[in-house]
Design an enzyme around this catalytic site. Structure first.
Site, PDB file in Angstrom:
ATOM      1  N   ASN A   1      30.586  50.749 -18.342  1.00 45.03           N
ATOM      2  CA  ASN A   1      31.086  49.452 -18.765  1.00 45.03           C
ATOM      3  C   ASN A   1      30.549  49.059 -20.142  1.00 45.03           C
ATOM      4  OD1 ASN A   1      30.272  46.385 -18.762  1.00 45.03           O
ATOM      5  ND2 ASN A   1      32.183  46.615 -17.650  1.00 45.03           N
TER       6      ASN A   1
ATOM      7  N   LYS B   1      18.950  35.403 -11.803  1.00 43.75           N
ATOM      8  CA  LYS B   1      20.244  35.978 -12.181  1.00 43.75           C
ATOM      9  C   LYS B   1      20.041  37.419 -12.568  1.00 43.75           C
ATOM     10  CE  LYS B   1      24.636  35.693 -13.184  1.00 43.75           C
ATOM     11  NZ  LYS B   1      24.794  36.914 -12.355  1.00 43.75           N
TER      12      LYS B   1
ATOM     13  N   LYS C   1      16.864  40.864  -9.994  1.00 49.74           N
ATOM     14  CA  LYS C   1      17.511  42.182 -10.038  1.00 49.74           C
ATOM     15  C   LYS C   1      17.498  42.781  -8.654  1.00 49.74           C
ATOM     16  CE  LYS C   1      19.300  45.068 -13.086  1.00 49.74           C
ATOM     17  NZ  LYS C   1      19.901  44.720 -14.403  1.00 49.74           N
TER      18      LYS C   1
ATOM     19  N   SER D   1      28.664  36.164 -17.553  1.00 48.17           N
ATOM     20  CA  SER D   1      28.405  35.867 -16.137  1.00 48.17           C
ATOM     21  C   SER D   1      28.124  34.369 -15.965  1.00 48.17           C
ATOM     22  CB  SER D   1      27.185  36.639 -15.631  1.00 48.17           C
ATOM     23  OG  SER D   1      27.542  37.923 -15.199  1.00 48.17           O
TER      24      SER D   1
ATOM     25  N   THR E   1      29.513  42.771 -22.217  1.00 46.51           N
ATOM     26  CA  THR E   1      28.266  43.368 -22.711  1.00 46.51           C
ATOM     27  C   THR E   1      28.552  44.149 -23.992  1.00 46.51           C
ATOM     28  OG1 THR E   1      27.656  43.575 -20.391  1.00 46.51           O
ATOM     29  CG2 THR E   1      26.187  44.607 -21.984  1.00 46.51           C
TER      30      THR E   1
ATOM     31  N   LYS F   1      15.904  37.998 -21.001  1.00 46.44           N
ATOM     32  CA  LYS F   1      17.258  38.089 -21.565  1.00 46.44           C
ATOM     33  C   LYS F   1      17.940  36.719 -21.511  1.00 46.44           C
ATOM     34  CE  LYS F   1      19.310  41.834 -20.244  1.00 46.44           C
ATOM     35  NZ  LYS F   1      20.138  42.841 -19.511  1.00 46.44           N
TER      36      LYS F   1
HETATM   37  N1  GLU Z   1      23.471  43.871 -15.157  1.00 46.40           N
HETATM   38  C1  GLU Z   1      23.699  43.136 -16.358  1.00 46.40           C
HETATM   39  C2  GLU Z   1      22.408  43.041 -17.151  1.00 46.40           C
HETATM   40  O1  GLU Z   1      21.494  43.812 -16.976  1.00 46.40           O
HETATM   41  C3  GLU Z   1      24.370  41.807 -16.119  1.00 46.40           C
HETATM   42  C4  GLU Z   1      23.608  40.834 -15.287  1.00 46.40           C
HETATM   43  C5  GLU Z   1      24.391  39.580 -14.912  1.00 46.40           C
HETATM   44  O2  GLU Z   1      25.519  39.430 -15.368  1.00 46.40           O
HETATM   45  O3  GLU Z   1      23.835  38.782 -14.163  1.00 46.40           O
HETATM   46  O4  GLU Z   1      22.309  42.238 -18.041  1.00 46.40           O
END
Ligand code: GLU
Length: 415
Positions: free
Chosen positions: A221, A70, A106, A349, A190, A94
């Protein structure tokens, strides 16, 4: 000694350090130090002027031990494979720290979306999905927005994947527009998550949040919604910035008005009643709370000694180098690391994906209260680890997370 700015080397150092602190066997580090798989793709796009340009893109799966990979996709001129790999590892930890059933992934494309027309951006987004198609899926890897990608880009991702599959597959990507199965509360998630963390951290360090002064670096954002949320807690946002520079008003800025102004003029610079400052100056302001919510490596060995905030909450991924983290901690600054502070985005998410899979949608109140529960629980768990092992909050967050990942590795029989 020159400071290590390779994000991958930094995350590897962090993993190693935490594996040692937890007394884990070397094989855990061996498994976690590199992504499980990485794909590099070349994406041809017919530009508006008729020429063809090829863009380089990446997708990395750091770990799928705890669930499908994810993580977001970044469109930025400075994307590198090293950075994508590091960001994918951060996603593993995370998701682990907030306890949601995902691994880490990623993606990134080297491009400057500010120089692309809407048509070119759409072609690039669709081309990227065609190129990484075999790597993603609702049970495999679920992309999401990151730096310079947004709900519209996610809509193209979802559409392209669904067209290739032959049926609608909203669960393949999160951060979609609401109309296409996006979740209420995702856009501000976030920033809202950061806000809960600021609230909890302020309580722990005895910082009176009412009228506490705040500087927020970044107006995307994350920074935008964090500034709004922290102001709602009663704090005073005195500085904000974007990639062009920052603004400062010791009497307080109205984040909503600043964001409106930016939308209209393209930058925060020139906001009425404010004084211009650089992004570097913003970090060093005499404020109570600093929220770096732009890019990585902005607080380094060079400027860490000049940071004056009492509380640093990392809205961005990797804004503080390891050397800088040690300096901040040494100075008595309470630093809440990225993998905890900005986990609100991936948490909502997760809610979006769950709603897509069950085709049943929650209200914004339900989303926000579930988010609050997860963020406050994760904060407490990390804070307990910080106390129990007498380690800083960054190490503590990695310890909570790596412990969970290591347990899964052992249970699955990988070591
Ligand atoms: N890009 C965001 C992060 O770095 C969200 C990632 C997601 O929602 O999968 O946490």
């Amino acid at each position: 000694m020159t400071e290590e700015l390779s994000p991958l080397k930094n995350v590897q150092k962090q993993i190693k350090n935490v594996c040692e602190k937890l007394g884990l066997e070397d094989s855990i580090y061996e498994i976690l130090k590199e992504p499980e798989r990485v794909l590099e793709v070349s994406i041809p796009v017919k530009m508006d002027d008729g020429t063809v340009q090829t863009f380089t893109g990446y997708r990395a799966h750091h770990s799928t031990i705890l669930g499908p990979a994810k993580g977001g996709v970044r469109f930025h001129p400075n994307v590198t494979l090293d950075e994508v790999k590091a960001l994918s590892a951060w996603m593993t930890f995370k998701c682990g720290v907030v306890g949601i059933p995902y691994g880490g992934g990623k993606g990134g494309v080297i491009c400057n979306p500010k120089e692309l027309s809407r048509n070119e951006l759409e072609k690039l987004s669709r081309g990227y999905i065609r190129a990484i198609y075999t790597m993603i899926g609702p049970d495999k890897d679920i992309p999401a927005p990151d730096v310079y990608t947004n709900a519209q880009v996610m809509a193209w991702f979802m559409d392209e994947y669904s067209l290739l599959k032959g049926y609608n597959s909203p669960g393949v990507v999160t951060g979609k527009p609401i109309r296409l199965g996006g979740s209420l509360g995702r856009a501000a998630a976030t920033g809202n998550g950061c806000t809960f963390v600021v609230r909890e951290a302020a309580k722990k360090i005895g910082l009176e949040i009412n009228n506490a002064t705040v500087a927020v670096q970044g107006c995307g954002n994350v920074g935008g919604s964090a500034a709004r949320g922290i102001e709602r807690l009663g704090a005073k946002v005195v500085a904000m910035s974007d990639s062009k520079g920052g603004i400062y008003n010791p009497d307080g800025l109205d984040p909503n008005a600043v964001l409106e102004y930016k939308k209209e003029k393209g930058s925060v610079l020139g906001f009425p009643g404010s004084r211009e400052i650089t992004n570097e100056e913003l970090l060093q302001l005499e404020v109570d709370i600093l929220v770096p919510a732009a890019l990585e490596n902005v607080i380094t060995g060079k400027n860490a000694a000049d940071i004056k905030a009492k509380l640093v909450v990392e809205g961005a991924n990797g804004p503080t180098t390891l050397e800088a983290n040690d300096i901040l901690v040494e100075k008595g600054i309470f630093v809440v690391p990225d993998i905890l502070a900005n986990a609100g985005g991936v948490t909502v998410s997760y809610f979006e994906w769950v709603q897509n899979l069950m085709n049943f949608y929650w209200t914004e109140e339900e989303i926000n209260s579930k988010l609050e529960n997860i963020m406050t629980k994760a904060f407490e768990e990390v804070y307990d680890m910080h106390n129990k092992f007498n380690v800083n909050m960054r190490d503590a967050a990695y310890m909570v997370s790596i412990q969970r990942v290591a347990e899964a590795i052992k249970l699955r029989g990988w070591v």
